[in-house]
Design an enzyme around this catalytic site. Structure first.
Site, PDB file in Angstrom:
ATOM      1  N   TYR A  36       0.844  -1.256  -0.042  1.00 39.86           N
ATOM      2  CA  TYR A  36      -0.051   0.068   0.077  1.00 39.86           C
ATOM      3  C   TYR A  36       0.616   1.233   0.081  1.00 39.86           C
ATOM      4  O   TYR A  36       0.653   2.169  -1.084  1.00 39.86           O
ATOM      5  CB  TYR A  36      -0.802   0.033   1.037  1.00 39.86           C
ATOM      6  CG  TYR A  36      -2.104   1.050   1.363  1.00 39.86           C
ATOM      7  CD1 TYR A  36      -3.159   1.191   0.441  1.00 39.86           C
ATOM      8  CD2 TYR A  36      -1.879   1.961   2.134  1.00 39.86           C
ATOM      9  CE1 TYR A  36      -3.981   2.200   0.449  1.00 39.86           C
ATOM     10  CE2 TYR A  36      -2.579   3.160   2.367  1.00 39.86           C
ATOM     11  CZ  TYR A  36      -3.663   3.095   1.667  1.00 39.86           C
ATOM     12  OH  TYR A  36      -4.874   4.115   1.554  1.00 39.86           O
ATOM     13  N   GLU A  45       4.094   1.592  -0.449  1.00 42.20           N
ATOM     14  CA  GLU A  45       5.028   2.005  -1.796  1.00 42.20           C
ATOM     15  C   GLU A  45       4.180   2.392  -3.039  1.00 42.20           C
ATOM     16  O   GLU A  45       4.352   2.843  -3.909  1.00 42.20           O
ATOM     17  CB  GLU A  45       6.032   0.929  -1.984  1.00 42.20           C
ATOM     18  CG  GLU A  45       6.988   0.926  -0.795  1.00 42.20           C
ATOM     19  CD  GLU A  45       8.048   2.010  -0.753  1.00 42.20           C
ATOM     20  OE1 GLU A  45       7.747   3.022  -1.315  1.00 42.20           O
ATOM     21  OE2 GLU A  45       9.070   1.728  -0.155  1.00 42.20           O
ATOM     22  N   GLY A  69      -2.327   0.674  22.882  1.00 45.80           N
ATOM     23  CA  GLY A  69      -3.119   1.827  22.916  1.00 45.80           C
ATOM     24  C   GLY A  69      -2.459   3.069  22.722  1.00 45.80           C
ATOM     25  O   GLY A  69      -3.554   4.225  22.968  1.00 45.80           O
ATOM     26  N   PRO A  97       2.326   2.547  12.374  1.00 44.57           N
ATOM     27  CA  PRO A  97       2.893   3.664  12.838  1.00 44.57           C
ATOM     28  C   PRO A  97       2.639   4.337  14.059  1.00 44.57           C
ATOM     29  O   PRO A  97       1.264   4.077  14.715  1.00 44.57           O
ATOM     30  CB  PRO A  97       2.139   5.115  11.950  1.00 44.57           C
ATOM     31  CG  PRO A  97       1.894   3.918  10.550  1.00 44.57           C
ATOM     32  CD  PRO A  97       1.391   2.528  11.112  1.00 44.57           C
ATOM     33  N   ARG A  98       3.412   4.712  14.842  1.00 45.44           N
ATOM     34  CA  ARG A  98       3.513   5.325  16.350  1.00 45.44           C
ATOM     35  C   ARG A  98       2.319   6.231  16.411  1.00 45.44           C
ATOM     36  O   ARG A  98       1.924   6.630  17.384  1.00 45.44           O
ATOM     37  CB  ARG A  98       4.723   5.433  16.940  1.00 45.44           C
ATOM     38  CG  ARG A  98       5.609   4.417  17.179  1.00 45.44           C
ATOM     39  CD  ARG A  98       5.099   3.618  18.259  1.00 45.44           C
ATOM     40  NE  ARG A  98       4.601   4.380  19.631  1.00 45.44           N
ATOM     41  CZ  ARG A  98       3.902   3.920  20.499  1.00 45.44           C
ATOM     42  NH1 ARG A  98       3.239   2.664  20.237  1.00 45.44           N
ATOM     43  NH2 ARG A  98       3.415   4.757  21.432  1.00 45.44           N
ATOM     44  N   ARG A 140       0.369  10.073  14.176  1.00 48.62           N
ATOM     45  CA  ARG A 140      -0.070  10.434  13.027  1.00 48.62           C
ATOM     46  C   ARG A 140      -0.828  11.628  13.161  1.00 48.62           C
ATOM     47  O   ARG A 140      -1.709  11.621  13.876  1.00 48.62           O
ATOM     48  CB  ARG A 140      -0.670   9.486  12.106  1.00 48.62           C
ATOM     49  CG  ARG A 140      -0.875  10.048  10.708  1.00 48.62           C
ATOM     50  CD  ARG A 140      -1.649   9.035   9.797  1.00 48.62           C
ATOM     51  NE  ARG A 140      -0.811   7.775   9.370  1.00 48.62           N
ATOM     52  CZ  ARG A 140      -1.227   6.673   9.296  1.00 48.62           C
ATOM     53  NH1 ARG A 140      -2.408   6.346   9.325  1.00 48.62           N
ATOM     54  NH2 ARG A 140      -0.645   5.782   8.792  1.00 48.62           N
TER      55      ARG A 140
HETATM   56  P1  NAD Z   1     -12.737   1.493   0.295  1.00 50.93           P
HETATM   57  O1  NAD Z   1     -11.957   0.392   0.371  1.00 50.93           O
HETATM   58  O2  NAD Z   1     -14.111   1.908   1.076  1.00 50.93           O
HETATM   59  O3  NAD Z   1     -12.993   2.183  -1.167  1.00 50.93           O
HETATM   60  C1  NAD Z   1     -11.940   1.907  -2.218  1.00 50.93           C
HETATM   61  C2  NAD Z   1     -12.826   1.394  -3.166  1.00 50.93           C
HETATM   62  O4  NAD Z   1     -11.727   1.076  -4.551  1.00 50.93           O
HETATM   63  C3  NAD Z   1     -13.646   0.102  -3.250  1.00 50.93           C
HETATM   64  O5  NAD Z   1     -15.013   0.597  -3.829  1.00 50.93           O
HETATM   65  C4  NAD Z   1     -13.077  -0.983  -3.947  1.00 50.93           C
HETATM   66  O6  NAD Z   1     -13.966  -1.807  -4.435  1.00 50.93           O
HETATM   67  C5  NAD Z   1     -12.368   0.035  -5.146  1.00 50.93           C
HETATM   68  N1  NAD Z   1     -11.192  -0.606  -5.621  1.00 50.93           N
HETATM   69  C6  NAD Z   1     -10.312  -1.466  -5.205  1.00 50.93           C
HETATM   70  N2  NAD Z   1      -9.542  -2.049  -6.201  1.00 50.93           N
HETATM   71  C7  NAD Z   1      -9.972  -1.636  -7.229  1.00 50.93           C
HETATM   72  C8  NAD Z   1      -9.611  -2.025  -8.701  1.00 50.93           C
HETATM   73  N3  NAD Z   1      -8.340  -2.662  -9.058  1.00 50.93           N
HETATM   74  N4  NAD Z   1     -10.297  -1.393  -9.725  1.00 50.93           N
HETATM   75  C9  NAD Z   1     -11.294  -0.650  -9.262  1.00 50.93           C
HETATM   76  N5  NAD Z   1     -11.861  -0.626  -8.116  1.00 50.93           N
HETATM   77  C10 NAD Z   1     -11.190  -0.959  -7.116  1.00 50.93           C
HETATM   78  O7  NAD Z   1     -11.653   2.679   0.996  1.00 50.93           O
HETATM   79  P2  NAD Z   1     -11.959   4.393   1.202  1.00 50.93           P
HETATM   80  O8  NAD Z   1     -11.593   4.581   2.629  1.00 50.93           O
HETATM   81  O9  NAD Z   1     -12.941   4.732   0.559  1.00 50.93           O
HETATM   82  O10 NAD Z   1     -10.719   4.945   0.407  1.00 50.93           O
HETATM   83  C11 NAD Z   1     -10.831   5.498  -0.860  1.00 50.93           C
HETATM   84  C12 NAD Z   1      -9.320   5.895  -1.434  1.00 50.93           C
HETATM   85  O11 NAD Z   1      -8.909   6.988  -0.490  1.00 50.93           O
HETATM   86  C13 NAD Z   1      -8.329   4.792  -1.455  1.00 50.93           C
HETATM   87  O12 NAD Z   1      -7.417   5.444  -2.511  1.00 50.93           O
HETATM   88  C14 NAD Z   1      -7.523   5.073  -0.204  1.00 50.93           C
HETATM   89  O13 NAD Z   1      -6.332   4.533  -0.446  1.00 50.93           O
HETATM   90  C15 NAD Z   1      -7.547   6.568   0.083  1.00 50.93           C
HETATM   91  N6  NAD Z   1      -7.468   7.012   1.431  1.00 50.93           N
HETATM   92  C16 NAD Z   1      -8.400   6.560   2.092  1.00 50.93           C
HETATM   93  C17 NAD Z   1      -8.436   6.920   3.545  1.00 50.93           C
HETATM   94  C18 NAD Z   1      -9.286   6.914   4.580  1.00 50.93           C
HETATM   95  O14 NAD Z   1      -8.793   7.030   5.790  1.00 50.93           O
HETATM   96  N7  NAD Z   1     -10.362   6.339   4.400  1.00 50.93           N
HETATM   97  C19 NAD Z   1      -6.865   7.699   4.067  1.00 50.93           C
HETATM   98  C20 NAD Z   1      -5.969   7.598   3.182  1.00 50.93           C
HETATM   99  C21 NAD Z   1      -6.153   7.272   1.717  1.00 50.93           C
HETATM  100  N1  UDP Z   2      -6.409  -0.669  15.655  1.00 49.71           N
HETATM  101  C1  UDP Z   2      -6.882  -1.314  16.947  1.00 49.71           C
HETATM  102  N2  UDP Z   2      -7.724  -2.014  16.864  1.00 49.71           N
HETATM  103  C2  UDP Z   2      -8.320  -2.265  15.846  1.00 49.71           C
HETATM  104  C3  UDP Z   2      -8.225  -1.824  14.644  1.00 49.71           C
HETATM  105  C4  UDP Z   2      -7.061  -0.889  14.506  1.00 49.71           C
HETATM  106  O1  UDP Z   2      -5.972  -0.886  17.819  1.00 49.71           O
HETATM  107  O2  UDP Z   2      -9.437  -3.376  15.944  1.00 49.71           O
HETATM  108  C5  UDP Z   2      -5.236   0.164  15.767  1.00 49.71           C
HETATM  109  C6  UDP Z   2      -4.094  -0.015  14.580  1.00 49.71           C
HETATM  110  O3  UDP Z   2      -3.182  -0.852  14.989  1.00 49.71           O
HETATM  111  C7  UDP Z   2      -3.493   1.464  14.499  1.00 49.71           C
HETATM  112  C8  UDP Z   2      -4.863   2.322  14.379  1.00 49.71           C
HETATM  113  O4  UDP Z   2      -5.699   1.632  15.365  1.00 49.71           O
HETATM  114  O5  UDP Z   2      -2.486   1.543  15.281  1.00 49.71           O
HETATM  115  C9  UDP Z   2      -5.414   2.716  13.353  1.00 49.71           C
HETATM  116  O6  UDP Z   2      -5.692   1.462  12.525  1.00 49.71           O
HETATM  117  P1  UDP Z   2      -6.468   1.656  11.143  1.00 49.71           P
HETATM  118  O7  UDP Z   2      -6.505   0.053  10.471  1.00 49.71           O
HETATM  119  O8  UDP Z   2      -7.745   2.194  11.220  1.00 49.71           O
HETATM  120  O9  UDP Z   2      -5.638   2.560  10.251  1.00 49.71           O
HETATM  121  P2  UDP Z   2      -4.139   2.905   9.825  1.00 49.71           P
HETATM  122  O10 UDP Z   2      -3.965   4.262  10.484  1.00 49.71           O
HETATM  123  O11 UDP Z   2      -3.283   1.950  10.678  1.00 49.71           O
HETATM  124  O12 UDP Z   2      -3.936   2.578   8.444  1.00 49.71           O
END
Ligand code: NAD
Ligand code: UDP
Ligand code: UDP
Length: 317
Positions: free
Chosen positions: A151, A153, A213, A280-281, A283
């Site tokens: 994810y 990279e 935690g 990650p510790r 963010r």
């Molecule tokens: P999500 O998993 O709910 O949504 C991702 C969507 O992409 C899904 O509908 C999935 O079916 C689709 N998808 C996955 N691989 C695909 C492929 N090869 N072709 C077509 N569709 C594909 O996640 P989300 O939280 O809605 O995240 C949306 C975007 O935002 C992602 O790119 C994610 O990396 C980025 N993002 C989200 C967060 C967050 O906290 N929600 C944080 C950082 C980045």
């Molecule tokens: N985490 C947790 N319990 C859970 C799910 C996640 O303690 O049931 C922790 C996880 O180890 C991380 C933080 O909550 O430290 C955020 O995790 P999440 O998977 O939501 O997102 P990340 O920021 O790690 O991508």
């Protein structure tokens, strides 16, 4: 490409059946645009977009972005990629392919159409950050060969591709670095911390804290994120990002657990489990750029955002 209907745009949202994508589409449809939602339904669901099928301006195409896509649109939001560690580690090779091949295909599409394209990048490009809070200038601290690397990279390489298409081919790009976002329509089995804790509290199962935690995250409500993404897309062509979009109020995971227990009135026990490798510790986004360039900052605090999210899960479970 010239638009046929004045200010109404045809907008492609990849990953549009997912959590963030479906909220973004709601906003774009409300604003009067046509939306083509492309999704392979890996982590997204038809339920997230069910309510849109009555709109003549909405279209769904089941398609994997690792394969070429030939459509005609005015703007692209590239969100396709599983975002929860549980899901992106399920098939890590496919995760990297989605980020990298998906970016190449969507950039190729944008190049042919000469249209602007926004990338949903992530705070994970900073890895387990050595500087705090994270500014866009920080290059990150990422393990290239660990379980999160597919994810982290993949998203870093996608950013590289976006900036090279911009420099080499003068493509108009927008890169948003999204920090932990939560809200309604997160999948019940999404696996991320906010949905896990709410589902556990409501279903009477123990809250699972990984590690002790004390690790921190900063949680952004989905409506705030969507507003930031749309504002970034609307900036002038000189704005490429990357721009952090997230809520700068930081919490430990233990604090989050206590808040969710209090809000749901649940008395389930809290159990400590092993901390996943490379977790990650800390963010927290520095959002100075978002404030200055987009005039944006989050409006919905954790209390209100959790209230709305808990309401959703009570209905959905
Ligand atoms: P999500 O998993 O709910 O949504 C991702 C969507 O992409 C899904 O509908 C999935 O079916 C689709 N998808 C996955 N691989 C695909 C492929 N090869 N072709 C077509 N569709 C594909 O996640 P989300 O939280 O809605 O995240 C949306 C975007 O935002 C992602 O790119 C994610 O990396 C980025 N993002 C989200 C967060 C967050 O906290 N929600 C944080 C950082 C980045
Ligand atoms: N985490 C947790 N319990 C859970 C799910 C996640 O303690 O049931 C922790 C996880 O180890 C991380 C933080 O909550 O430290 C955020 O995790 P999440 O998977 O939501 O997102 P990340 O920021 O790690 O991508
Ligand atoms: N591509 C696509 N839709 C388009 C144009 C291109 O999916 O409308 C894909 C195509 O499969 C190609 C990729 O985008 O592999 C990159 O396109 P680009 O034009 O940059 O590269 P090239 O085709 O020259 O290798």
């Amino acid at each position: 490409m010239t638009r046929i209907y004045g200010s109404r745009k045809r907008i492609l949202v990849t990953g549009g059946a997912g959590f963030v994508g479906s909220h973004l589409i709601d906003r774009l449809i409300d604003a009067g645009h046509e939306v083509l939602c492309v999704d392979n339904l890996f982590t997204g669901t038809k339920r997230n977009i069910d309510h849109l099928h009555n709109s003549p301006r909405f279209e769904f195409l089941r398609h994997d972005v690792t394969l070429p896509l030939y459509v005609e649109v005015d703007e692209i939001y590239n969100l396709a990629c599983p975002a929860s560690p549980v899901h992106y580690q399920h098939d890590p090779v496919q995760t990297t392919k989605t980020s990298v091949h998906g970016a190449i295909n969507m950039l190729g599409l944008a190049k042919r159409l000469r249209c602007k394209i926004l990338q949903a990048s992530t705070s994970e490009v900073y890895g387990d950050p050595a500087i705090h809070p994270q500014t866009e200038e920080y290059w990150g601290h990422v393990n290239p060969i660990g379980p999160r690397s597919c994810y982290d990279e993949g998203k870093r390489c996608a950013e590289t591709l976006f900036f090279d298409y911009h420099r080499q081919l003068n493509l108009e790009i927008k890169v948003a670095r999204i920090f932990n976002t939560y809200g309604p329509r997160m999948h019940l089995a999404d696996g991320r911390v906010v949905s896990n804790f709410i589902v556990q509290a409501l279903s009477g199962n123990p809250i699972t804290i990984y590690g002790d935690g004390s690790q921190t995250r900063s949680f952004c409500y989905v409506d705030d994120l969507v507003e930031g993404l749309i504002r970034l897309m609307e900036t002038s062509s000189s704005v490429t990002g990357p721009i952090n979009i997230g809520n700068p109020t930081e919490f430990t995971i233990s604090e989050l657990a206590q808040r969710i227990l209090a809000m749901t009135g649940s008395s389930v026990p809290v159990v400590m489990m092993d901390l996943p490798q490379d977790d990650p510790r800390q963010r927290r986004p520095d959002i100075t750029k978002a404030r200055d360039v987009l005039g944006w900052e989050p409006k919905i605090d954790l209390k209100e955002g959790l209230r709305r999210t808990v309401e959703y899960f009570k209905e959905a479970m």
